[in-house]
Write a protein that holds these residues in place. Structure first.
Motif, PDB file in Angstrom:
ATOM      1  N   MET A 186      37.868  55.450  38.178  1.00 35.52           N
ATOM      2  CA  MET A 186      37.316  55.129  39.715  1.00 35.52           C
ATOM      3  C   MET A 186      38.621  54.630  40.388  1.00 35.52           C
ATOM      4  O   MET A 186      38.875  54.808  41.543  1.00 35.52           O
ATOM      5  CB  MET A 186      36.323  54.123  39.766  1.00 35.52           C
ATOM      6  CG  MET A 186      35.123  55.130  39.216  1.00 35.52           C
ATOM      7  SD  MET A 186      33.592  53.912  39.506  1.00 35.52           S
ATOM      8  CE  MET A 186      33.693  52.667  38.120  1.00 35.52           C
ATOM      9  N   ALA A 187      39.487  53.723  39.702  1.00 35.77           N
ATOM     10  CA  ALA A 187      40.859  53.062  40.175  1.00 35.77           C
ATOM     11  C   ALA A 187      41.598  54.162  40.759  1.00 35.77           C
ATOM     12  O   ALA A 187      42.259  54.133  41.879  1.00 35.77           O
ATOM     13  CB  ALA A 187      41.253  52.229  39.088  1.00 35.77           C
ATOM     14  N   ASP A 188      41.868  55.190  39.669  1.00 39.17           N
ATOM     15  CA  ASP A 188      42.523  56.506  40.329  1.00 39.17           C
ATOM     16  C   ASP A 188      42.316  57.196  41.404  1.00 39.17           C
ATOM     17  O   ASP A 188      42.889  57.498  42.462  1.00 39.17           O
ATOM     18  CB  ASP A 188      43.130  57.264  38.972  1.00 39.17           C
ATOM     19  CG  ASP A 188      43.867  56.775  38.185  1.00 39.17           C
ATOM     20  OD1 ASP A 188      44.828  55.933  38.220  1.00 39.17           O
ATOM     21  OD2 ASP A 188      43.773  57.203  36.873  1.00 39.17           O
ATOM     22  N   LEU A 189      40.838  57.381  41.497  1.00 38.49           N
ATOM     23  CA  LEU A 189      40.303  58.124  42.622  1.00 38.49           C
ATOM     24  C   LEU A 189      40.430  57.178  44.040  1.00 38.49           C
ATOM     25  O   LEU A 189      40.762  57.810  44.971  1.00 38.49           O
ATOM     26  CB  LEU A 189      38.844  58.270  42.182  1.00 38.49           C
ATOM     27  CG  LEU A 189      37.980  58.968  43.335  1.00 38.49           C
ATOM     28  CD1 LEU A 189      38.529  60.475  43.686  1.00 38.49           C
ATOM     29  CD2 LEU A 189      36.650  59.064  43.128  1.00 38.49           C
ATOM     30  N   ALA A 190      40.116  56.039  43.762  1.00 38.61           N
ATOM     31  CA  ALA A 190      40.083  55.111  45.089  1.00 38.61           C
ATOM     32  C   ALA A 190      41.562  54.751  45.496  1.00 38.61           C
ATOM     33  O   ALA A 190      42.041  54.417  46.498  1.00 38.61           O
ATOM     34  CB  ALA A 190      39.378  53.850  44.666  1.00 38.61           C
ATOM     35  N   TYR A 240      48.763  55.620  38.851  1.00 39.54           N
ATOM     36  CA  TYR A 240      50.124  56.547  39.399  1.00 39.54           C
ATOM     37  C   TYR A 240      50.423  55.750  40.517  1.00 39.54           C
ATOM     38  O   TYR A 240      51.254  56.491  41.545  1.00 39.54           O
ATOM     39  CB  TYR A 240      49.449  57.920  40.248  1.00 39.54           C
ATOM     40  CG  TYR A 240      48.351  57.710  40.970  1.00 39.54           C
ATOM     41  CD1 TYR A 240      48.705  57.457  42.271  1.00 39.54           C
ATOM     42  CD2 TYR A 240      47.019  57.568  40.567  1.00 39.54           C
ATOM     43  CE1 TYR A 240      47.533  57.621  43.481  1.00 39.54           C
ATOM     44  CE2 TYR A 240      46.038  57.639  41.872  1.00 39.54           C
ATOM     45  CZ  TYR A 240      46.082  57.493  42.920  1.00 39.54           C
ATOM     46  OH  TYR A 240      45.322  57.307  43.972  1.00 39.54           O
ATOM     47  N   MET A 241      50.062  54.580  40.701  1.00 37.23           N
ATOM     48  CA  MET A 241      50.888  53.704  41.879  1.00 37.23           C
ATOM     49  C   MET A 241      50.801  52.216  41.260  1.00 37.23           C
ATOM     50  O   MET A 241      50.050  51.812  40.655  1.00 37.23           O
ATOM     51  CB  MET A 241      49.943  54.110  43.196  1.00 37.23           C
ATOM     52  CG  MET A 241      48.464  53.610  43.065  1.00 37.23           C
ATOM     53  SD  MET A 241      47.636  53.753  45.026  1.00 37.23           S
ATOM     54  CE  MET A 241      48.362  53.106  45.992  1.00 37.23           C
ATOM     55  N   PRO A 242      51.603  51.354  42.210  1.00 37.90           N
ATOM     56  CA  PRO A 242      51.710  50.067  41.562  1.00 37.90           C
ATOM     57  C   PRO A 242      50.284  49.406  41.861  1.00 37.90           C
ATOM     58  O   PRO A 242      49.575  49.426  42.964  1.00 37.90           O
ATOM     59  CB  PRO A 242      52.824  49.637  42.408  1.00 37.90           C
ATOM     60  CG  PRO A 242      53.459  50.621  42.963  1.00 37.90           C
ATOM     61  CD  PRO A 242      52.527  51.626  43.148  1.00 37.90           C
ATOM     62  N   SER A 243      50.171  48.584  41.000  1.00 40.20           N
ATOM     63  CA  SER A 243      48.848  47.482  41.123  1.00 40.20           C
ATOM     64  C   SER A 243      49.278  46.141  41.889  1.00 40.20           C
ATOM     65  O   SER A 243      50.513  46.006  41.753  1.00 40.20           O
ATOM     66  CB  SER A 243      48.553  47.060  39.821  1.00 40.20           C
ATOM     67  OG  SER A 243      47.468  46.138  39.753  1.00 40.20           O
ATOM     68  N   ALA A 244      48.392  45.679  42.549  1.00 39.67           N
ATOM     69  CA  ALA A 244      48.601  44.436  43.153  1.00 39.67           C
ATOM     70  C   ALA A 244      48.748  43.113  41.931  1.00 39.67           C
ATOM     71  O   ALA A 244      49.231  42.057  42.497  1.00 39.67           O
ATOM     72  CB  ALA A 244      47.714  44.063  44.251  1.00 39.67           C
ATOM     73  N   TYR A 245      48.338  43.430  40.958  1.00 40.45           N
ATOM     74  CA  TYR A 245      48.436  42.563  39.789  1.00 40.45           C
ATOM     75  C   TYR A 245      49.515  42.667  38.876  1.00 40.45           C
ATOM     76  O   TYR A 245      49.857  43.800  38.438  1.00 40.45           O
ATOM     77  CB  TYR A 245      47.054  42.469  39.125  1.00 40.45           C
ATOM     78  CG  TYR A 245      46.169  41.827  39.998  1.00 40.45           C
ATOM     79  CD1 TYR A 245      45.581  40.671  39.843  1.00 40.45           C
ATOM     80  CD2 TYR A 245      45.545  42.578  40.901  1.00 40.45           C
ATOM     81  CE1 TYR A 245      44.393  39.861  40.456  1.00 40.45           C
ATOM     82  CE2 TYR A 245      44.617  42.137  41.886  1.00 40.45           C
ATOM     83  CZ  TYR A 245      43.938  40.929  41.765  1.00 40.45           C
ATOM     84  OH  TYR A 245      43.004  40.447  42.335  1.00 40.45           O
ATOM     85  N   ARG A 246      50.330  41.498  38.555  1.00 35.98           N
ATOM     86  CA  ARG A 246      51.474  41.705  37.661  1.00 35.98           C
ATOM     87  C   ARG A 246      50.850  41.701  36.251  1.00 35.98           C
ATOM     88  O   ARG A 246      51.377  42.143  35.283  1.00 35.98           O
ATOM     89  CB  ARG A 246      52.203  40.418  37.994  1.00 35.98           C
ATOM     90  CG  ARG A 246      53.090  40.582  39.186  1.00 35.98           C
ATOM     91  CD  ARG A 246      54.117  39.556  39.355  1.00 35.98           C
ATOM     92  NE  ARG A 246      53.577  38.177  39.322  1.00 35.98           N
ATOM     93  CZ  ARG A 246      53.035  37.603  40.665  1.00 35.98           C
ATOM     94  NH1 ARG A 246      53.230  38.195  41.653  1.00 35.98           N
ATOM     95  NH2 ARG A 246      52.702  36.504  40.496  1.00 35.98           N
ATOM     96  N   SER A 258      36.385  46.484  44.923  1.00 38.33           N
ATOM     97  CA  SER A 258      37.906  47.208  45.181  1.00 38.33           C
ATOM     98  C   SER A 258      38.557  46.324  45.921  1.00 38.33           C
ATOM     99  O   SER A 258      38.264  45.846  47.024  1.00 38.33           O
ATOM    100  CB  SER A 258      37.315  48.685  46.141  1.00 38.33           C
ATOM    101  OG  SER A 258      38.430  49.156  46.322  1.00 38.33           O
ATOM    102  N   GLU A 259      39.844  46.344  45.647  1.00 39.93           N
ATOM    103  CA  GLU A 259      40.790  45.501  46.520  1.00 39.93           C
ATOM    104  C   GLU A 259      42.006  46.235  46.798  1.00 39.93           C
ATOM    105  O   GLU A 259      42.605  47.334  46.131  1.00 39.93           O
ATOM    106  CB  GLU A 259      41.302  44.378  45.573  1.00 39.93           C
ATOM    107  CG  GLU A 259      40.163  43.573  45.246  1.00 39.93           C
ATOM    108  CD  GLU A 259      40.862  42.169  44.252  1.00 39.93           C
ATOM    109  OE1 GLU A 259      40.133  41.350  44.378  1.00 39.93           O
ATOM    110  OE2 GLU A 259      42.014  42.379  44.023  1.00 39.93           O
ATOM    111  N   ARG A 260      42.404  46.102  47.977  1.00 44.74           N
ATOM    112  CA  ARG A 260      43.541  46.946  48.374  1.00 44.74           C
ATOM    113  C   ARG A 260      44.670  45.653  49.143  1.00 44.74           C
ATOM    114  O   ARG A 260      44.225  44.809  49.821  1.00 44.74           O
ATOM    115  CB  ARG A 260      43.234  47.481  49.845  1.00 44.74           C
ATOM    116  CG  ARG A 260      42.399  48.677  49.161  1.00 44.74           C
ATOM    117  CD  ARG A 260      42.187  49.539  50.697  1.00 44.74           C
ATOM    118  NE  ARG A 260      41.653  48.912  51.853  1.00 44.74           N
ATOM    119  CZ  ARG A 260      40.478  48.425  52.155  1.00 44.74           C
ATOM    120  NH1 ARG A 260      39.601  48.408  51.337  1.00 44.74           N
ATOM    121  NH2 ARG A 260      40.305  47.616  53.247  1.00 44.74           N
ATOM    122  N   ASP A 261      45.880  45.834  48.489  1.00 48.63           N
ATOM    123  CA  ASP A 261      46.834  44.773  48.645  1.00 48.63           C
ATOM    124  C   ASP A 261      47.311  44.917  50.314  1.00 48.63           C
ATOM    125  O   ASP A 261      47.715  45.840  50.680  1.00 48.63           O
ATOM    126  CB  ASP A 261      47.935  44.977  47.947  1.00 48.63           C
ATOM    127  CG  ASP A 261      49.163  43.494  47.962  1.00 48.63           C
ATOM    128  OD1 ASP A 261      48.801  42.691  48.872  1.00 48.63           O
ATOM    129  OD2 ASP A 261      50.025  43.688  47.224  1.00 48.63           O
TER     130      ASP A 261
END
Length: 357
Positions: free
Chosen positions: A30-34, A58-64, A123-126
């Motif tokens: 779901m994370a990849d989908l969203a 496939y893309m950077p996460s907001a969390y280190r 669901s979180e968006r930076d």
């Protein structure tokens, strides 16, 4: 987070744990989908904590780092608590993460088979970059605004100086015409100089008002009071008629003010020159009436009246007035005259007043 720790902290039964494990197994997909960071939070003694976490591959996460097991404070993530307590979805609410990043959260409650809320799916968006961009744009707007105000200030000073110079030049021309009028022996020539001097001083009065106020509109009352003073100085020594100003104040743009200056100057000058022939004087009134679409100026004397033929055709001054009213002011002129005096009313269309910048 393993099943035993989740059972211990959230106090959930086996059916609820099965439901959360099922959702947790789908979280990476779901994370990849969203294209967003997804979490499952549960409640422990009145505080929400992170029970599962997944970010897009496939893309950077907001969390280190992982924040599994960390608490989500109510002040930082209000949407998580609201969805848990109200049992309804909460969308697009700003939050602060455990790593002090600013995100936007969409939160839906998770229920078990009985309808009991056992956790929340988040669901979180930076939006940290967006906020930095907004602040950058705001700073640019403020800087441009300051530069614009500085430019406007410089333009205002330049316009004020221009009006001041025009006023001085017009007054100089009027003084020269007065000198020429005194040097001639012809009453007709002297009268012509005097009439043109009054016209020039009327326009100079407008520029004097623009020099002092520099707004997009001119107070017609202030202008006519200045014009009244000028006309009294010009004709007062030879004519004992009083000149009164009455009625409403009207705000007009500078172009209209200049045209109305000439109109009132001609009408008052006509009254002084012709209305009281063979009489000691009387009263000339300038009446202002403000309207929404049209306003009016009336010049009224209590003199001897004008001949019917002159009322129809008019002299030079009245013809100038008719031309200005028709071609420049978009209005109409009404003339009535009898043995009790002459009344000339000019209706003019009000121009829309623009906002100051």
């Amino acid at each position: 987070m393993n099943r035993d720790e989740l059972r211990r902290r959230a106090g959930l039964d086996e059916a609820a744990l099965d439901r959360l494990e099922q959702i947790g197994s789908l979280l990476p997909l779901m994370a990849d989908l969203a294209g967003a960071d997804l979490f499952v939070d549960c409640m422990e003694n009145g505080r929400m904590f992170v029970a599962a976490q997944a970010g897009p591959s496939y893309m950077p996460s907001a969390y280190r780092t992982s924040v599994l097991g960390c608490y989500a404070e109510r002040t930082d993530e209000p949407a998580v608590y609201r969805a848990m307590e109200t049992r309804t979805p909460v969308r697009d609410i700003k939050a602060v993460t455990q790593e002090d990043s600013v995100v936007r959260q969409d939160v839906v409650p998770i229920t078990d088979g009985t309808g009991r809320v056992i956790g929340t799916l988040i669901s979180e968006r930076d939006v940290s970059r967006d906020i930095r961009r907004e602040k950058k744009y705001e700073a640019m707007v403020r800087r441009v605004g300051m530069e614009g105000r500085e430019m406007a200030s410089a333009e205002t000073v330049a316009r004020r100086e221009a009006h001041h110079r025009i006023k001085n030049h017009l007054q100089m021309i009027a003084s020269m015409m007065n000198l020429q009028a005194r040097q001639t022996d012809s009453p007709e020539v002297r009268r012509a100089f005097q009439e043109n001097t009054a016209r020039i001083l009327s326009i100079a009065a407008i520029n004097e008002l623009l020099t002092s106020h520099m707004s997009r509109t001119v107070s017609l009352w202030d202008f006519l009071e200045k014009l009244r003073h000028n006309l009294m100085l010009l004709y007062g020594a030879k004519m004992s008629a009083d000149l009164l100003l009455e009625g409403d104040n009207v705000q007009v743009d500078p172009d209209q003010a200049t045209d109305l200056a000439l109109v009132v100057n001609e009408l008052v000058s006509n009254a002084y020159r012709h209305a009281y022939a063979g009489r000691e004087g009387g009263t000339v009134r300038i009446l202002l009436k403000r309207g929404e679409k049209y306003s009016s100026i009336t010049v009224q004397d209590d003199g001897t009246g004008m001949p019917h033929c002159q009322e129809e055709t008019g002299g030079l001054g009245l013809n100038i007035v008719k031309m200005l009213v028709r071609d420049k002011l978009g209005g109409k002129i009404y003339v009535t005259s009898n043995k009790g005096g002459t009344t000339v009313t000019v209706d003019f269309r009000m121009k829309p007043v623009m906002e100051e910048i």
